[in-house]
Design an enzyme around this catalytic site. Sequence first.
Site, PDB file in Angstrom:
ATOM      1  N   HIS A 110      -7.654  -5.488  -0.916  1.00 57.79           N
ATOM      2  CA  HIS A 110      -6.368  -4.894  -0.511  1.00 57.79           C
ATOM      3  C   HIS A 110      -5.699  -5.800   0.522  1.00 57.79           C
ATOM      4  O   HIS A 110      -5.710  -5.514   1.717  1.00 57.79           O
ATOM      5  CB  HIS A 110      -6.652  -3.508   0.069  1.00 57.79           C
ATOM      6  CG  HIS A 110      -5.492  -2.578   0.080  1.00 57.79           C
ATOM      7  ND1 HIS A 110      -4.766  -2.274  -1.039  1.00 57.79           N
ATOM      8  CD2 HIS A 110      -4.932  -1.861   1.095  1.00 57.79           C
ATOM      9  CE1 HIS A 110      -3.817  -1.408  -0.729  1.00 57.79           C
ATOM     10  NE2 HIS A 110      -3.894  -1.147   0.560  1.00 57.79           N
ATOM     11  N   SER A 167       0.810  -1.198   0.000  1.00 53.50           N
ATOM     12  CA  SER A 167       0.000   0.000   0.000  1.00 53.50           C
ATOM     13  C   SER A 167       0.858   1.269   0.000  1.00 53.50           C
ATOM     14  O   SER A 167       1.589   1.512  -0.949  1.00 53.50           O
ATOM     15  CB  SER A 167      -0.968  -0.036   1.175  1.00 53.50           C
ATOM     16  OG  SER A 167      -2.074   0.786   0.916  1.00 53.50           O
ATOM     17  N   ASP A 209      -9.246  -4.852  -5.638  1.00 53.18           N
ATOM     18  CA  ASP A 209      -8.826  -3.859  -4.653  1.00 53.18           C
ATOM     19  C   ASP A 209      -9.606  -2.571  -4.895  1.00 53.18           C
ATOM     20  O   ASP A 209      -9.441  -1.913  -5.925  1.00 53.18           O
ATOM     21  CB  ASP A 209      -7.317  -3.615  -4.795  1.00 53.18           C
ATOM     22  CG  ASP A 209      -6.738  -2.794  -3.651  1.00 53.18           C
ATOM     23  OD1 ASP A 209      -7.501  -2.079  -2.982  1.00 53.18           O
ATOM     24  OD2 ASP A 209      -5.503  -2.873  -3.447  1.00 53.18           O
TER      25      ASP A 209
END
Length: 655
Positions: A339, A202, A308
């Site tokens: 995610h 991320s 995601d």
Amino acid sequence: MPIPARRTHRLWRTLATAATAALLAVLVAPGAAVHAAEPTGSQPVYSYEKAIRESVWVDTRLDGDGDGKTDRVAVDIVRPREPAARGRKVPVIMDASPYYSCCGRGNESQKKTYDANGDVVQMPLFYDNYFVPRGYAFVGVDLLGTNRSDGCVDVGGAYDIGSAKAVVDWLNGRGKGYTSRTGTERAKAGWTNGRTGMIGKSYDATIANGVAATGVEGLETIVPIGGISSWYDYYFQQGAPLYDSGPDWLSDYVESPDARTRCAAVQKQLVDEAPRTGDWTSLWEKRDYVKDADNVRASVFVVHGMQDLNVRAKHFGQWWEALAKNGVDRKIWLSQTGHVDPFDFRRAAWVDTLHRWFDHELLGYDNGIDREPMADIERTPDHWTTDKVWPPRSTQTTALRPGKGSAAGVGTLGLKTGSGTETFTDNPALSETDWADRIDSPTPDKAGFISRPLAKDLRLSGSSKVTVTATPTTSSAHLSAVLVDLGPATIRDYAGAGEGITTLTDRNCWGPGTTGDSSCFLNTQAATTDVNSTIFSRGWADLGTYANPDKGTELTPGKPYTLTISLASADHVVPKGHRLALIVAGTDKDLIDPPASKPTLTLDLSGTAARVPVVGGADAFAAATSGSVTAAPHSRTADGVSPFRQDRPVPGGAH
């Protein structure tokens, strides 16, 4: 005559493999048999318990907080003791993050902990436990403005990227480090050969992308997991706002308390230069790593969830395409999850693959990973396929065109140009799953176009674009376009709390641990749901960007506008008996914010088309939609995906 860069890289690997073989021979216990065969990978021959744990503050040569002093970034290090004692140098695995103190890393939200001397005790995740015994140093960097670092967070800008790049420079002897945050005692990185691999999920993955885009020497590889490739595309898509807040909120969320008191000027810049209009500004230009892909020297191992909805799949697609254009060595894993880190959806295979990747890229092992298939793709929960090259070479962009059907809003999808119009009214209370569930029924909120039932499987692999010609009734309008596989399936519940995984109560271990840093992590399993339709690619835009994607303009009601919407990259097989659908509608509930008005839009079908990446091209589509096939039945017991959770925009999450 200089040796070409890639040839130099291969030469280094050959020499490094020979050197590693000799080193392992020295490390074998006395009396043990020493085999002449080349080792296949690094082995856990060093003590994790006795590893050196230290902290260094690296001078970034930046002054984000404007106090007249250059900011120092905190660097926590865990490295094997034995190589240093013998004068041997080790490579580095590095995770630069803003989350080590505010929010935690991984599925268990681990944070750094420290002893009385200020040295790190718990380093989040398994990287140090697993790789330090195998001859790597692990380095955890607190981005400027977070945890124990000076300076300010600027959400992917010069301070974020510059602080991590400064550490790579220091590791390669080009920067200054100190043993304390304010002191003058120097710390040198004589224990490393400077060869660095960056990894993270991320926000951390985003930093790896950004540092690679600087072309910094010594960064040999990056492994971005669910990473952002352009920060504009995290907050907007083609002028349509994806969230109700901007980077200033995220900066405030991750900054240390003392940074918040000294970083007002940076915070103001994040507000002033990121207008909620969705216009492109210099702030977004500086945070677009895709444009700088030609600077990337490092190899890239991309991991992304195709579902995601935090760091949306457009990010990996445009980054991958730019890397391919510039000849970057690369590999990719695409999962059905949201995610989620691969450690939590394919753990054993992930650790093994990552180990071999770092051995190849940082230690020089000729272990064959560079000759293995480029892509691993999850087809159904826990079932994976591979591709030698991704997208497959036979993939061709194919124009699929909508046509009028027998009922309003229920049209056809094929190779021939359609005619006529379809009309829908924006309803922000409905989502893409609502549209798909009623695809065969006339509804006022969407226009749906459906192929014939497929006589054979049809694979779409890569990025799609949908061009629409639309006439609005108001001065503003948002558009959504989605591709749908119509037919029953069992998929990961990507919109649920675990985004496709369920966390269990038992643990397994990955390397040795200490009292303060366990290597044992909670196991997981796939969280699945039965569906009647699967949305596998989506995109959004403000119709006001029809003339200039960088700046929106007010629309004239009653005037037609033509706009092309970029859809997220995907790799999806629509099975035999299913149907492929294109849906065009207004606001996609919880995935974009609605415009000021609720327009009715009329689509000119002759000026509307979806250009999709079909493996086998138009011939494959024609073959799949020829003949007479009964459509797969809808199951009345299908649970469907969970309702979307409209969270604050934090590229990190719990997984």
